[in-house]
Design a protein around this motif. Structure first.
Motif, PDB file in Angstrom:
ATOM      1  N   GLU A  21       0.823  -1.208   0.000  1.00  0.00           N
ATOM      2  CA  GLU A  21       0.000   0.000   0.000  1.00  0.00           C
ATOM      3  C   GLU A  21       0.857   1.258   0.000  1.00  0.00           C
ATOM      4  OE1 GLU A  21      -4.222  -0.986   2.074  1.00  0.00           O
ATOM      5  OE2 GLU A  21      -2.509  -0.734   3.423  1.00  0.00           O
ATOM      6  N   GLN A  22       1.924   1.253   0.767  1.00  0.00           N
ATOM      7  CA  GLN A  22       2.776   2.437   0.866  1.00  0.00           C
ATOM      8  C   GLN A  22       3.602   2.655  -0.396  1.00  0.00           C
ATOM      9  OE1 GLN A  22       5.003   1.882   4.465  1.00  0.00           O
ATOM     10  NE2 GLN A  22       3.203   2.112   5.756  1.00  0.00           N
ATOM     11  N   GLY A  23       4.185   1.586  -0.921  1.00  0.00           N
ATOM     12  CA  GLY A  23       5.057   1.717  -2.080  1.00  0.00           C
ATOM     13  C   GLY A  23       4.323   1.742  -3.396  1.00  0.00           C
ATOM     14  N   GLY A  24       3.166   1.085  -3.439  1.00  0.00           N
ATOM     15  CA  GLY A  24       2.374   1.056  -4.651  1.00  0.00           C
ATOM     16  C   GLY A  24       2.874   0.117  -5.740  1.00  0.00           C
ATOM     17  N   GLN A  25       4.028  -0.490  -5.534  1.00  0.00           N
ATOM     18  CA  GLN A  25       4.589  -1.397  -6.537  1.00  0.00           C
ATOM     19  C   GLN A  25       4.058  -2.811  -6.315  1.00  0.00           C
ATOM     20  OE1 GLN A  25       6.600  -0.657  -9.185  1.00  0.00           O
ATOM     21  NE2 GLN A  25       6.162   1.443  -8.596  1.00  0.00           N
ATOM     22  N   PRO A  26       3.693  -3.513  -7.381  1.00  0.00           N
ATOM     23  CA  PRO A  26       3.242  -4.894  -7.236  1.00  0.00           C
ATOM     24  C   PRO A  26       4.311  -5.777  -6.598  1.00  0.00           C
ATOM     25  CG  PRO A  26       2.809  -4.081  -9.447  1.00  0.00           C
ATOM     26  CD  PRO A  26       3.675  -3.061  -8.765  1.00  0.00           C
ATOM     27  N   VAL A  27       3.872  -6.840  -5.967  1.00  0.00           N
ATOM     28  CA  VAL A  27       4.761  -7.793  -5.322  1.00  0.00           C
ATOM     29  C   VAL A  27       4.541  -9.161  -5.975  1.00  0.00           C
ATOM     30  CG1 VAL A  27       5.318  -8.969  -3.153  1.00  0.00           C
ATOM     31  CG2 VAL A  27       4.677  -6.544  -3.132  1.00  0.00           C
ATOM     32  N   ILE A  28       5.608  -9.786  -6.417  1.00  0.00           N
ATOM     33  CA  ILE A  28       5.523 -11.127  -7.000  1.00  0.00           C
ATOM     34  C   ILE A  28       5.629 -12.144  -5.877  1.00  0.00           C
ATOM     35  CG2 ILE A  28       6.637 -12.801  -8.513  1.00  0.00           C
ATOM     36  CD1 ILE A  28       7.635 -10.448 -10.186  1.00  0.00           C
ATOM     37  N   VAL A  29       4.700 -13.079  -5.854  1.00  0.00           N
ATOM     38  CA  VAL A  29       4.718 -14.165  -4.864  1.00  0.00           C
ATOM     39  C   VAL A  29       5.330 -15.382  -5.544  1.00  0.00           C
ATOM     40  CG1 VAL A  29       3.340 -15.617  -3.341  1.00  0.00           C
ATOM     41  CG2 VAL A  29       2.631 -13.245  -3.789  1.00  0.00           C
ATOM     42  N   THR A  30       6.306 -15.969  -4.868  1.00  0.00           N
ATOM     43  CA  THR A  30       6.993 -17.139  -5.432  1.00  0.00           C
ATOM     44  C   THR A  30       6.753 -18.368  -4.567  1.00  0.00           C
ATOM     45  OG1 THR A  30       9.053 -16.670  -4.259  1.00  0.00           O
ATOM     46  CG2 THR A  30       8.808 -15.722  -6.467  1.00  0.00           C
ATOM     47  N   ARG A  31       6.820 -19.523  -5.214  1.00  0.00           N
ATOM     48  CA  ARG A  31       6.792 -20.806  -4.514  1.00  0.00           C
ATOM     49  C   ARG A  31       7.971 -21.606  -5.054  1.00  0.00           C
ATOM     50  NH1 ARG A  31       1.564 -23.563  -5.263  1.00  0.00           N
ATOM     51  NH2 ARG A  31       0.907 -22.441  -3.416  1.00  0.00           N
ATOM     52  N   ARG A  32       8.862 -21.971  -4.153  1.00  0.00           N
ATOM     53  CA  ARG A  32      10.086 -22.681  -4.544  1.00  0.00           C
ATOM     54  C   ARG A  32      10.860 -21.912  -5.611  1.00  0.00           C
ATOM     55  NH1 ARG A  32       6.603 -27.836  -4.946  1.00  0.00           N
ATOM     56  NH2 ARG A  32       6.406 -28.361  -2.754  1.00  0.00           N
ATOM     57  N   GLY A  33      10.853 -20.587  -5.475  1.00  0.00           N
ATOM     58  CA  GLY A  33      11.623 -19.737  -6.371  1.00  0.00           C
ATOM     59  C   GLY A  33      10.957 -19.416  -7.694  1.00  0.00           C
ATOM     60  N   ARG A  34       9.778 -19.974  -7.939  1.00  0.00           N
ATOM     61  CA  ARG A  34       9.071 -19.727  -9.200  1.00  0.00           C
ATOM     62  C   ARG A  34       7.889 -18.803  -8.960  1.00  0.00           C
ATOM     63  NH1 ARG A  34       7.995 -25.063 -12.380  1.00  0.00           N
ATOM     64  NH2 ARG A  34       8.170 -23.605 -14.101  1.00  0.00           N
ATOM     65  N   PRO A  35       7.703 -17.795  -9.806  1.00  0.00           N
ATOM     66  CA  PRO A  35       6.572 -16.877  -9.626  1.00  0.00           C
ATOM     67  C   PRO A  35       5.234 -17.596  -9.819  1.00  0.00           C
ATOM     68  CG  PRO A  35       7.853 -16.298 -11.589  1.00  0.00           C
ATOM     69  CD  PRO A  35       8.527 -17.458 -10.952  1.00  0.00           C
ATOM     70  N   VAL A  36       4.300 -17.336  -8.887  1.00  0.00           N
ATOM     71  CA  VAL A  36       2.979 -17.959  -8.966  1.00  0.00           C
ATOM     72  C   VAL A  36       1.834 -16.954  -8.915  1.00  0.00           C
ATOM     73  CG1 VAL A  36       3.701 -20.201  -8.059  1.00  0.00           C
ATOM     74  CG2 VAL A  36       2.942 -18.421  -6.476  1.00  0.00           C
ATOM     75  N   ALA A  37       2.110 -15.734  -8.451  1.00  0.00           N
ATOM     76  CA  ALA A  37       1.042 -14.739  -8.335  1.00  0.00           C
ATOM     77  C   ALA A  37       1.656 -13.346  -8.232  1.00  0.00           C
ATOM     78  CB  ALA A  37       0.183 -15.016  -7.102  1.00  0.00           C
ATOM     79  N   VAL A  38       0.800 -12.362  -8.436  1.00  0.00           N
ATOM     80  CA  VAL A  38       1.196 -10.972  -8.258  1.00  0.00           C
ATOM     81  C   VAL A  38       0.180 -10.307  -7.347  1.00  0.00           C
ATOM     82  CG1 VAL A  38       1.535  -8.749  -9.392  1.00  0.00           C
ATOM     83  CG2 VAL A  38       2.259 -10.840 -10.542  1.00  0.00           C
ATOM     84  N   LEU A  39       0.664  -9.626  -6.334  1.00  0.00           N
ATOM     85  CA  LEU A  39      -0.192  -8.822  -5.466  1.00  0.00           C
ATOM     86  C   LEU A  39      -0.059  -7.374  -5.908  1.00  0.00           C
ATOM     87  CD1 LEU A  39       0.683 -10.243  -1.934  1.00  0.00           C
ATOM     88  CD2 LEU A  39      -1.326 -10.752  -3.334  1.00  0.00           C
ATOM     89  N   ALA A  40      -1.189  -6.711  -6.088  1.00  0.00           N
ATOM     90  CA  ALA A  40      -1.161  -5.315  -6.511  1.00  0.00           C
ATOM     91  C   ALA A  40      -2.180  -4.529  -5.700  1.00  0.00           C
ATOM     92  CB  ALA A  40      -1.469  -5.200  -7.996  1.00  0.00           C
ATOM     93  N   ALA A  41      -1.831  -3.307  -5.371  1.00  0.00           N
ATOM     94  CA  ALA A  41      -2.758  -2.432  -4.657  1.00  0.00           C
ATOM     95  C   ALA A  41      -3.920  -2.097  -5.582  1.00  0.00           C
ATOM     96  CB  ALA A  41      -2.039  -1.161  -4.208  1.00  0.00           C
ATOM     97  N   ILE A  42      -5.093  -1.902  -4.990  1.00  0.00           N
ATOM     98  CA  ILE A  42      -6.271  -1.568  -5.781  1.00  0.00           C
ATOM     99  C   ILE A  42      -7.124  -0.599  -4.969  1.00  0.00           C
ATOM    100  CG2 ILE A  42      -7.561  -3.556  -4.921  1.00  0.00           C
ATOM    101  CD1 ILE A  42      -8.798  -3.815  -7.722  1.00  0.00           C
ATOM    102  N   ASP A  43      -7.651   0.423  -5.640  1.00  0.00           N
ATOM    103  CA  ASP A  43      -8.536   1.338  -4.917  1.00  0.00           C
ATOM    104  C   ASP A  43      -9.982   0.870  -5.085  1.00  0.00           C
ATOM    105  OD1 ASP A  43      -9.571   2.296  -7.354  1.00  0.00           O
ATOM    106  OD2 ASP A  43      -8.299   4.067  -7.351  1.00  0.00           O
ATOM    107  N   ALA A  44     -10.889   1.505  -4.384  1.00  0.00           N
ATOM    108  CA  ALA A  44     -12.289   1.055  -4.367  1.00  0.00           C
ATOM    109  C   ALA A  44     -12.900   1.057  -5.762  1.00  0.00           C
ATOM    110  CB  ALA A  44     -13.110   1.933  -3.428  1.00  0.00           C
ATOM    111  N   GLU A  45     -12.657   2.101  -6.546  1.00  0.00           N
ATOM    112  CA  GLU A  45     -13.250   2.176  -7.885  1.00  0.00           C
ATOM    113  C   GLU A  45     -12.726   1.047  -8.779  1.00  0.00           C
ATOM    114  OE1 GLU A  45     -13.399   5.211 -11.640  1.00  0.00           O
ATOM    115  OE2 GLU A  45     -13.461   6.081  -9.623  1.00  0.00           O
TER     116      GLU A  45
END
Length: 96
Positions: A21-45
């Motif tokens: 939320e503070q940085g606004g940059q997406p975060v890549i979630v990894t499992r065993r070093g491999r990317p599996v998802a991306v977390l991104a901030a989102i506003d209400a609209e």
């Protein structure tokens, strides 16, 4: 873009979300070093736009409307729609 392992995310979920939320940059979630998802901030609209765009009823209705439009079926005249909305907003007290 930051990355976080799934175990680290499980242990520090609140802190990761705070950073997101503070940085606004997406975060890549990894499992065993491999990317599996991306977390991104989102506003209400953006959230409501996403939910609506992925609602089966909305998607089906929009597709049907686009097909009618393509066939030249444009629906009701705008003046009729506005008159109906005005009537709904200002009901006749004599008919109550």
């Amino acid at each position: 873009m930051d990355t976080v392992g799934v175990r680290d995310l499980a242990n520090r979920a609140s802190a990761v979300l705070d950073e997101l939320e503070q940085g606004g940059q997406p975060v890549i979630v990894t499992r065993r070093g491999r990317p599996v998802a991306v977390l991104a901030a989102i506003d209400a609209e953006e959230f409501y736009d996403y939910v609506l765009a992925h609602s089966p009823e909305f998607v089906a209705g929009r597709k049907a409307a686009e097909e009618r439009f393509a066939r030249g079926e444009y629906g009701e005249p705008l003046d009729d729609v506005i008159a109906e909305l005005d009537a709904d907003d200002n009901p006749d007290p004599a008919s109550a």
